[in-house]
Scaffold this active site. Structure first.
Site, PDB file in Angstrom:
ATOM      1  N   LYS A  13      -2.805  -7.602  14.941  1.00 19.52           N
ATOM      2  CA  LYS A  13      -2.387  -6.325  15.708  1.00 19.52           C
ATOM      3  C   LYS A  13      -2.952  -5.189  15.076  1.00 19.52           C
ATOM      4  O   LYS A  13      -3.268  -4.132  15.958  1.00 19.52           O
ATOM      5  CB  LYS A  13      -0.792  -6.193  15.265  1.00 19.52           C
ATOM      6  CG  LYS A  13      -0.064  -5.454  16.468  1.00 19.52           C
ATOM      7  CD  LYS A  13       1.266  -5.436  16.340  1.00 19.52           C
ATOM      8  CE  LYS A  13       1.731  -5.486  14.678  1.00 19.52           C
ATOM      9  NZ  LYS A  13       3.160  -4.832  14.534  1.00 19.52           N
ATOM     10  N   ARG A  88      13.744  -1.795  17.063  1.00 15.12           N
ATOM     11  CA  ARG A  88      13.875  -3.305  16.924  1.00 15.12           C
ATOM     12  C   ARG A  88      15.169  -3.740  17.562  1.00 15.12           C
ATOM     13  O   ARG A  88      15.342  -4.981  17.676  1.00 15.12           O
ATOM     14  CB  ARG A  88      14.252  -3.405  15.239  1.00 15.12           C
ATOM     15  CG  ARG A  88      13.085  -2.961  14.294  1.00 15.12           C
ATOM     16  CD  ARG A  88      12.137  -3.978  14.309  1.00 15.12           C
ATOM     17  NE  ARG A  88      11.378  -4.078  13.075  1.00 15.12           N
ATOM     18  CZ  ARG A  88      10.326  -4.489  12.780  1.00 15.12           C
ATOM     19  NH1 ARG A  88       9.861  -5.298  13.945  1.00 15.12           N
ATOM     20  NH2 ARG A  88       9.645  -4.419  11.727  1.00 15.12           N
ATOM     21  N   ARG A 127      -6.384 -18.810   4.569  1.00 12.28           N
ATOM     22  CA  ARG A 127      -7.376 -17.633   3.832  1.00 12.28           C
ATOM     23  C   ARG A 127      -7.483 -17.638   2.491  1.00 12.28           C
ATOM     24  O   ARG A 127      -6.667 -18.026   1.692  1.00 12.28           O
ATOM     25  CB  ARG A 127      -6.689 -16.416   4.430  1.00 12.28           C
ATOM     26  CG  ARG A 127      -6.538 -15.958   5.686  1.00 12.28           C
ATOM     27  CD  ARG A 127      -6.080 -14.674   5.951  1.00 12.28           C
ATOM     28  NE  ARG A 127      -4.795 -14.092   5.623  1.00 12.28           N
ATOM     29  CZ  ARG A 127      -4.105 -13.337   6.121  1.00 12.28           C
ATOM     30  NH1 ARG A 127      -4.660 -12.774   7.131  1.00 12.28           N
ATOM     31  NH2 ARG A 127      -2.962 -12.933   5.587  1.00 12.28           N
ATOM     32  N   ARG A 161      -3.826 -15.331  -1.779  1.00  9.52           N
ATOM     33  CA  ARG A 161      -2.392 -14.290  -1.976  1.00  9.52           C
ATOM     34  C   ARG A 161      -1.380 -15.355  -1.945  1.00  9.52           C
ATOM     35  O   ARG A 161      -1.376 -16.115  -1.335  1.00  9.52           O
ATOM     36  CB  ARG A 161      -2.398 -13.256  -0.926  1.00  9.52           C
ATOM     37  CG  ARG A 161      -3.275 -12.248  -0.895  1.00  9.52           C
ATOM     38  CD  ARG A 161      -3.464 -11.417   0.475  1.00  9.52           C
ATOM     39  NE  ARG A 161      -1.923 -11.249   0.947  1.00  9.52           N
ATOM     40  CZ  ARG A 161      -1.553 -10.655   1.576  1.00  9.52           C
ATOM     41  NH1 ARG A 161      -2.616  -9.822   2.765  1.00  9.52           N
ATOM     42  NH2 ARG A 161      -0.488 -10.454   2.261  1.00  9.52           N
ATOM     43  N   ARG A 172       8.104 -15.859   7.432  1.00  4.89           N
ATOM     44  CA  ARG A 172       7.760 -14.464   7.891  1.00  4.89           C
ATOM     45  C   ARG A 172       7.882 -14.260   9.332  1.00  4.89           C
ATOM     46  O   ARG A 172       8.326 -13.318   9.891  1.00  4.89           O
ATOM     47  CB  ARG A 172       6.370 -14.141   7.327  1.00  4.89           C
ATOM     48  CG  ARG A 172       6.454 -12.480   6.851  1.00  4.89           C
ATOM     49  CD  ARG A 172       5.222 -12.203   5.862  1.00  4.89           C
ATOM     50  NE  ARG A 172       4.064 -12.493   6.279  1.00  4.89           N
ATOM     51  CZ  ARG A 172       2.696 -13.022   5.587  1.00  4.89           C
ATOM     52  NH1 ARG A 172       3.196 -13.055   4.208  1.00  4.89           N
ATOM     53  NH2 ARG A 172       1.823 -13.252   6.073  1.00  4.89           N
TER      54      ARG A 172
END
Ligand SMILES: [Zn+2]
Length: 216
Positions: A13, A88, A127, A161, A172
């Site tokens: 995004k 939201r 990643r 990470r 998430r």
């Protein structure tokens, strides 16, 4: 052109927003950043928000809407804005429409970056970066040319990470879907919701967005 951009973390995004800003002269507004800036600046609304947060209360929708109203009246928003992280809830979406209507403005487009949580989780959890120079890689889509050796600096050390762990990412993404789901029908009903297939390449996602923009 005023846009609401909905899409989970890790779906690209940020990259797409940047392109929208450059191509159409829009300004991205994150309500979280805006709130922090107002508090730091010590404006009236900032001070109100701070005293609420200091006493452990939520900043009410009216206050966020008031901040947003003054933010989008700034000259840099003349060509329009991209909202990120707001609304939201349906209540917030309605309040936003009411404020904009009074200002003779409107949300023209709601872009919903639709992703497959499992596939996206695989991508994100693949990643890693070079521990020495920070070059970024992906096990699946962008591995180093020689396994275990950084293309850029030749280092053999890499790091990941902690929040890129697959379970964390899945969590998430599910959280994001739950958070966004309630407002989709509101914008669908008013013909403003545009689903973008977020699983395609960056260029293909851009092309879909530009097709929506061209239809406005
Ligand atoms: Zn390196």
């Amino acid at each position: 052109m005023n846009i609401i951009f909905l899409g989970p973390p890790g779906a690209g995004k940020g990259t797409q927003s940047k392109r929208l800003e450059e191509r159409y002269g829009l300004v991205q507004i994150s309500t979280g950043d805006m709130l922090r800036a107002e508090v730091a600046r010590g404006s009236d609304v900032g001070n109100q928000a701070k005293s609420l947060m200091d006493s452990g209360r939520l900043v009410p929708d009216e206050l966020i809407i008031a901040m947003l109203k003054s933010r989008i009246e700034q000259p840099d928003c003349a060509k329009g804005f991209i909202l990120d992280g707001f609304p939201r809830t349906t209540g917030q979406a309605e309040a936003l429409d009411t404020m904009l209507t009074a200002d003779k403005k409107k949300i023209d487009v709601v872009l919903f970056l639709d992703v497959d949580e499992d596939i996206l989780a695989d991508r994100i959890s693949g990643r890693f970066t070079c521990a020495k120079c920070g070059a970024t890689y992906n096990e699946v889509s962008n591995p180093p040319k020689q396994e275990g050796v950084c293309d850029a600096c030749g280092s053999h050390e890499f790091k990941r990470r902690a929040d890129d762990k697959r379970e964390t990412v899945v969590e998430r993404l599910k959280e994001y879907r739950k958070l966004t789901a309630p407002i989709l029908p509101f914008y669908e009903k008013t013909g403003r919701l545009h689903k973008i297939n977020g699983m395609l390449s960056t260029a293909e996602v851009t092309a879909q967005i530009e097709a929506v923009m061209a239809g406005q």
